[in-house]
Design a protein around this motif. Structure first.
Motif, PDB file in Angstrom:
ATOM      1  N   ALA A  60     -13.255  21.785 -73.121  1.00 43.12           N
ATOM      2  CA  ALA A  60     -13.007  23.136 -73.626  1.00 43.12           C
ATOM      3  C   ALA A  60     -12.471  23.055 -75.053  1.00 43.12           C
ATOM      4  CB  ALA A  60     -11.999  23.850 -72.730  1.00 43.12           C
ATOM      5  N   PRO A  61     -12.677  24.113 -75.859  1.00 44.04           N
ATOM      6  CA  PRO A  61     -12.173  24.089 -77.248  1.00 44.04           C
ATOM      7  C   PRO A  61     -10.706  23.718 -77.349  1.00 44.04           C
ATOM      8  CG  PRO A  61     -13.618  25.974 -76.920  1.00 44.04           C
ATOM      9  CD  PRO A  61     -13.451  25.336 -75.570  1.00 44.04           C
ATOM     10  N   ALA A  62      -9.901  24.160 -76.383  1.00 44.92           N
ATOM     11  CA  ALA A  62      -8.472  23.844 -76.426  1.00 44.92           C
ATOM     12  C   ALA A  62      -8.232  22.340 -76.319  1.00 44.92           C
ATOM     13  CB  ALA A  62      -7.740  24.580 -75.307  1.00 44.92           C
ATOM     14  N   VAL A  63      -9.076  21.659 -75.534  1.00 46.99           N
ATOM     15  CA  VAL A  63      -8.942  20.208 -75.380  1.00 46.99           C
ATOM     16  C   VAL A  63      -9.231  19.505 -76.702  1.00 46.99           C
ATOM     17  CG1 VAL A  63      -9.878  18.181 -74.212  1.00 46.99           C
ATOM     18  CG2 VAL A  63      -9.539  20.297 -72.932  1.00 46.99           C
ATOM     19  N   LEU A  64     -10.306  19.933 -77.362  1.00 53.43           N
ATOM     20  CA  LEU A  64     -10.664  19.317 -78.647  1.00 53.43           C
ATOM     21  C   LEU A  64      -9.614  19.612 -79.705  1.00 53.43           C
ATOM     22  CD1 LEU A  64     -14.476  20.180 -78.665  1.00 53.43           C
ATOM     23  CD2 LEU A  64     -13.388  18.048 -77.969  1.00 53.43           C
ATOM     24  N   THR A  65      -9.127  20.855 -79.729  1.00 51.13           N
ATOM     25  CA  THR A  65      -8.101  21.232 -80.713  1.00 51.13           C
ATOM     26  C   THR A  65      -6.845  20.402 -80.526  1.00 51.13           C
ATOM     27  OG1 THR A  65      -8.973  23.481 -80.800  1.00 51.13           O
ATOM     28  CG2 THR A  65      -6.723  23.142 -81.601  1.00 51.13           C
ATOM     29  N   ARG A  66      -6.432  20.243 -79.263  1.00 50.17           N
ATOM     30  CA  ARG A  66      -5.223  19.465 -78.982  1.00 50.17           C
ATOM     31  C   ARG A  66      -5.409  18.005 -79.380  1.00 50.17           C
ATOM     32  NH1 ARG A  66      -4.239  19.480 -73.017  1.00 50.17           N
ATOM     33  NH2 ARG A  66      -5.593  17.657 -73.112  1.00 50.17           N
ATOM     34  N   ALA A  67      -6.593  17.444 -79.096  1.00 53.53           N
ATOM     35  CA  ALA A  67      -6.842  16.047 -79.453  1.00 53.53           C
ATOM     36  C   ALA A  67      -6.791  15.857 -80.964  1.00 53.53           C
ATOM     37  CB  ALA A  67      -8.195  15.610 -78.902  1.00 53.53           C
ATOM     38  N   LEU A  68      -7.365  16.799 -81.702  1.00 54.10           N
ATOM     39  CA  LEU A  68      -7.348  16.688 -83.163  1.00 54.10           C
ATOM     40  C   LEU A  68      -5.924  16.805 -83.706  1.00 54.10           C
ATOM     41  CD1 LEU A  68     -10.502  18.840 -83.952  1.00 54.10           C
ATOM     42  CD2 LEU A  68     -10.222  16.414 -84.475  1.00 54.10           C
ATOM     43  N   GLY A  77     -17.664   2.893 -83.369  1.00 58.73           N
ATOM     44  CA  GLY A  77     -17.808   3.999 -82.434  1.00 58.73           C
ATOM     45  C   GLY A  77     -17.415   5.316 -83.065  1.00 58.73           C
ATOM     46  N   SER A  78     -17.184   6.317 -82.217  1.00 60.24           N
ATOM     47  CA  SER A  78     -16.772   7.644 -82.661  1.00 60.24           C
ATOM     48  C   SER A  78     -15.269   7.796 -82.480  1.00 60.24           C
ATOM     49  CB  SER A  78     -17.505   8.725 -81.859  1.00 60.24           C
ATOM     50  OG  SER A  78     -16.868   9.977 -82.019  1.00 60.24           O
ATOM     51  N   ALA A  79     -14.548   7.894 -83.589  1.00 61.26           N
ATOM     52  CA  ALA A  79     -13.102   8.080 -83.509  1.00 61.26           C
ATOM     53  C   ALA A  79     -12.760   9.398 -82.825  1.00 61.26           C
ATOM     54  CB  ALA A  79     -12.488   8.044 -84.907  1.00 61.26           C
ATOM     55  N   LEU A  80     -13.607  10.418 -83.005  1.00 59.97           N
ATOM     56  CA  LEU A  80     -13.364  11.705 -82.354  1.00 59.97           C
ATOM     57  C   LEU A  80     -13.444  11.552 -80.835  1.00 59.97           C
ATOM     58  CD1 LEU A  80     -12.896  14.737 -82.382  1.00 59.97           C
ATOM     59  CD2 LEU A  80     -15.362  15.052 -82.732  1.00 59.97           C
ATOM     60  N   ASN A  81     -14.486  10.893 -80.336  1.00 62.49           N
ATOM     61  CA  ASN A  81     -14.593  10.659 -78.895  1.00 62.49           C
ATOM     62  C   ASN A  81     -13.398   9.865 -78.374  1.00 62.49           C
ATOM     63  OD1 ASN A  81     -17.006  12.000 -78.839  1.00 62.49           O
ATOM     64  ND2 ASN A  81     -18.262  10.228 -78.354  1.00 62.49           N
ATOM     65  N   GLU A  82     -13.010   8.855 -79.132  1.00 65.34           N
ATOM     66  CA  GLU A  82     -11.883   8.027 -78.708  1.00 65.34           C
ATOM     67  C   GLU A  82     -10.585   8.829 -78.688  1.00 65.34           C
ATOM     68  OE1 GLU A  82     -11.766   4.343 -80.906  1.00 65.34           O
ATOM     69  OE2 GLU A  82     -13.930   4.036 -80.667  1.00 65.34           O
ATOM     70  N   ALA A  83     -10.416   9.739 -79.644  1.00 67.75           N
ATOM     71  CA  ALA A  83      -9.223  10.588 -79.670  1.00 67.75           C
ATOM     72  C   ALA A  83      -9.199  11.532 -78.474  1.00 67.75           C
ATOM     73  CB  ALA A  83      -9.178  11.382 -80.973  1.00 67.75           C
ATOM     74  N   VAL A  84     -10.362  12.094 -78.137  1.00 70.40           N
ATOM     75  CA  VAL A  84     -10.437  13.008 -76.990  1.00 70.40           C
ATOM     76  C   VAL A  84     -10.080  12.272 -75.704  1.00 70.40           C
ATOM     77  CG1 VAL A  84     -12.005  14.392 -75.583  1.00 70.40           C
ATOM     78  CG2 VAL A  84     -12.079  14.588 -78.062  1.00 70.40           C
ATOM     79  N   ILE A  85     -10.658  11.083 -75.502  1.00 67.72           N
ATOM     80  CA  ILE A  85     -10.350  10.305 -74.301  1.00 67.72           C
ATOM     81  C   ILE A  85      -8.872   9.937 -74.265  1.00 67.72           C
ATOM     82  CG2 ILE A  85     -10.654   8.020 -73.269  1.00 67.72           C
ATOM     83  CD1 ILE A  85     -12.808   9.970 -72.485  1.00 67.72           C
ATOM     84  N   THR A  86      -8.340   9.527 -75.396  1.00 67.72           N
ATOM     85  CA  THR A  86      -6.915   9.172 -75.463  1.00 67.72           C
ATOM     86  C   THR A  86      -6.054  10.323 -74.995  1.00 67.72           C
ATOM     87  OG1 THR A  86      -7.331   7.681 -77.327  1.00 67.72           O
ATOM     88  CG2 THR A  86      -5.062   8.400 -76.990  1.00 67.72           C
ATOM     89  N   ASP A  87      -6.344  11.525 -75.504  1.00 64.67           N
ATOM     90  CA  ASP A  87      -5.516  12.679 -75.171  1.00 64.67           C
ATOM     91  C   ASP A  87      -5.686  13.095 -73.711  1.00 64.67           C
ATOM     92  OD1 ASP A  87      -3.726  14.654 -76.666  1.00 64.67           O
ATOM     93  OD2 ASP A  87      -5.027  15.994 -75.518  1.00 64.67           O
ATOM     94  N   ILE A  88      -6.922  13.060 -73.204  1.00 61.54           N
ATOM     95  CA  ILE A  88      -7.165  13.452 -71.815  1.00 61.54           C
ATOM     96  C   ILE A  88      -6.470  12.491 -70.853  1.00 61.54           C
ATOM     97  CG2 ILE A  88      -8.976  13.567 -70.057  1.00 61.54           C
ATOM     98  CD1 ILE A  88     -10.786  14.856 -72.157  1.00 61.54           C
ATOM     99  N   LEU A  89      -6.520  11.200 -71.139  1.00 63.12           N
ATOM    100  CA  LEU A  89      -5.844  10.229 -70.285  1.00 63.12           C
ATOM    101  C   LEU A  89      -4.335  10.358 -70.391  1.00 63.12           C
ATOM    102  CD1 LEU A  89      -8.057   7.070 -70.940  1.00 63.12           C
ATOM    103  CD2 LEU A  89      -7.975   8.415 -68.845  1.00 63.12           C
ATOM    104  N   GLU A  90      -3.848  10.536 -71.600  1.00 65.99           N
ATOM    105  CA  GLU A  90      -2.415  10.634 -71.860  1.00 65.99           C
ATOM    106  C   GLU A  90      -1.792  11.842 -71.179  1.00 65.99           C
ATOM    107  OE1 GLU A  90      -0.958  11.406 -75.999  1.00 65.99           O
ATOM    108  OE2 GLU A  90      -0.709   9.232 -75.963  1.00 65.99           O
ATOM    109  N   SER A  91      -2.546  12.934 -71.108  1.00 66.26           N
ATOM    110  CA  SER A  91      -2.017  14.189 -70.563  1.00 66.26           C
ATOM    111  C   SER A  91      -1.944  14.204 -69.041  1.00 66.26           C
ATOM    112  CB  SER A  91      -2.905  15.358 -71.015  1.00 66.26           C
ATOM    113  OG  SER A  91      -4.185  15.297 -70.385  1.00 66.26           O
TER     114      SER A  91
END
Length: 473
Positions: free
Chosen positions: A129-137, A346-360
């Motif tokens: 969801a957009p909120a997930v991407l915004t939070r990761a960024l 790789g994609s730093a954006l993808n890696e940031a999203v995964i990092t945040d989803i796992l961390e949360s």
């Protein structure tokens, strides 16, 4: 020229109405559009809305801007709004690796993707969801930076923490992040093998690895897959005769049967690998969906001769192409080199999203919900298929896949063609058998196998078989 409906997005309406006026000739070459502020005031929308609309028209190449002068039409004959057209490539039947992949990834041809390996879109709609991407960024500043060759340490640390929860104590230093599991397979195969090497694979087993091995010039040695794992007697005989370099296996939630390798088989398998000196490539992309933690080969082996592959594309979102390989230390540098040579990073954006989803903690809760949902879907599909006349030899398995056995005389390729004509994607068993078996099997997705269209197609095939038998009687 512009009239807005307050119930619809204003930006879309401005773009579409301007495009229509240009296409019809009402706005001719060189015509000047209202200034951003003029149009915003006239339509009672924000300046930001008009800027977005004009930017999209600029991107289409139908207007141009002149500094200090404004926006002007630059329509060229035959240039209109970009069309979403069907692919010009011929549609292949899903009875080859390329055909099935095209069917899974090709979009609108199939209304029911019963042979797919991806979870239904509705099950994953909130994962990106957009909120997930915004939070990761916001929380992961490395998202906008180049990704390190091995993958960002923060992402690797979170993956290592998740693996530790699965009783896989793998240090993040031995993890390499890849562009999905398929790239991870390719890197390991190219690092460890040379053309002509022998490789043990399960039969039935994952069709893409068979195709990858053949493309690399390897000799594929099929090992029958039993309910509790690979047939170790056959495996040992092949190992003695051919001295294979590597074994590819799926320990948990096997594709296509849905079975799990028992701890006893897992231990003996690794003893055979040690005795006959072959490496093991363990694919665990669906392992997170197992109802119990289970035992993985990498857990027993400690990354001595096992390469362990995982991915988030199947469990989190197919649009998030991010996988990883946990490798023995002696092979890591070679894998990194091959990754750099093929994709640079790789994609730093993808890696940031995964990092945040796992961390949360979201990923853990999400996989728990998926397991429950899959279990319900399996029960419903097993009951419906059984009633339909289809046998399920591995019905006690779990996860995404059902290995459906058709009655004698009804061949997988024939019913796959019938299904394709009806807009249903089936995955024929022949695709999963390197020895040429599987003629009477289909790999079905538990979430789609009870769809009325799927059941109707199977019943039609069974009825046609019955009529043929009556005529021959």
């Amino acid at each position: 020229m512009f009239t807005l409906d307050p119930t619809l997005p204003a930006t879309e309406q401005i773009v579409n109405q301007a495009q229509a006026a240009i296409d019809s000739g009402r706005l001719g070459e060189g015509a000047r559009l209202p200034s951003v502020r003029q149009l915003a005031a006239r339509l009672e929308v924000s300046v930001f809305t008009v800027v977005n609309a004009y930017d999209r028209l600029l991107a289409r190449g139908v207007i141009r801007s002149r500094v200090g002068a404004g926006y002007f039409v630059c329509r060229r004959p035959g240039i209109g709004a970009p069309a979403l057209v069907a692919a010009a490539d011929p549609q292949l039947l899903p009875n080859t690796a390329l055909g099935l992949v095209q069917g899974v990834l090709g979009g609108s041809r199939y209304k029911v993707p019963a042979g797919s390996g991806f979870l239904p879109e509705a099950w994953l709609e909130d994962t990106l969801a957009p909120a997930v991407l915004t939070r990761a960024l916001r929380r992961q500043p490395f998202a906008s930076q180049p990704a390190p060759m091995q993958g960002h340490p923060a992402a690797r640390e979170q993956i290592a923490l998740r693996l530790a929860q699965l009783q896989l104590p793998i240090p993040h230093e031995q993890l390499l992040i890849t562009h999905g599991a398929t790239q991870a397979f390719d890197l390991v195969l190219r690092a460890c093998l040379r053309p002509g090497d022998s490789v043990l694979v399960e039969d039935p087993g994952y069709f893409m690895i068979h195709a990858q091995l053949r493309a690399l010039g390897m000799q594929v040695l099929p090992v029958p897959r039993c309910a509790d794992g690979p047939d170790l007697d056959t495996l040992e005989a092949l190992a003695r005769e051919h001295r294979p370099r590597l074994l590819f296996t799926q320990t948990l939630l096997h594709n296509p049967t849905g079975g799990n390798t028992s701890p006893q088989v897992a231990h003996r398998l690794l003893m055979l690998a040690e005795r006959h000196d072959f490496l093991v490539l363990e694919d665990d992309v669906y392992g997170e969906l197992a109802s119990q933690p289970g035992m993985r080969l990498a857990q027993i082996d400690g990354l001595n001769r096992v390469f362990y592959i995982g991915s988030f594309s199947k469990t989190l979102n197919p649009g998030l192409r991010l996988g990883y390989v946990a490798a023995p230390k002696t092979w890591l540098d070679k894998l990194i080199e091959l990754k750099v040579m093929s994709t640079l990073s790789g994609s730093a954006l993808n890696e940031a999203v995964i990092t945040d989803i796992l961390e949360s903690g979201y990923y853990r809760r999400h996989t728990e919900r998926l397991r429950e949902r899959l279990a319900r879907a399996r029960r419903v599909s097993i009951a419906a298929l059984t009633e339909c006349g289809v046998t399920l030899p591995h019905a006690d398995g779990e996860g995404v896949f059902l290995w459906a056995q058709l009655p004698d005389g009804l061949h997988a390729d024939a019913i796959t063609r019938r299904a394709a004509d009806a807009g249903i994607l089936f995955a024929p068993g022949t695709l999963f058998s390197p020895s040429g078996g599987g003629q009477q099997h289909l790999r079905l997705h538990a979430a789609y196998a009870s769809d009325p269209a799927v059941l109707a197609c199977l019943r039609e095939g069974l009825d046609a078989l019955g009529e043929r038998r009556l005529r021959l009687a």
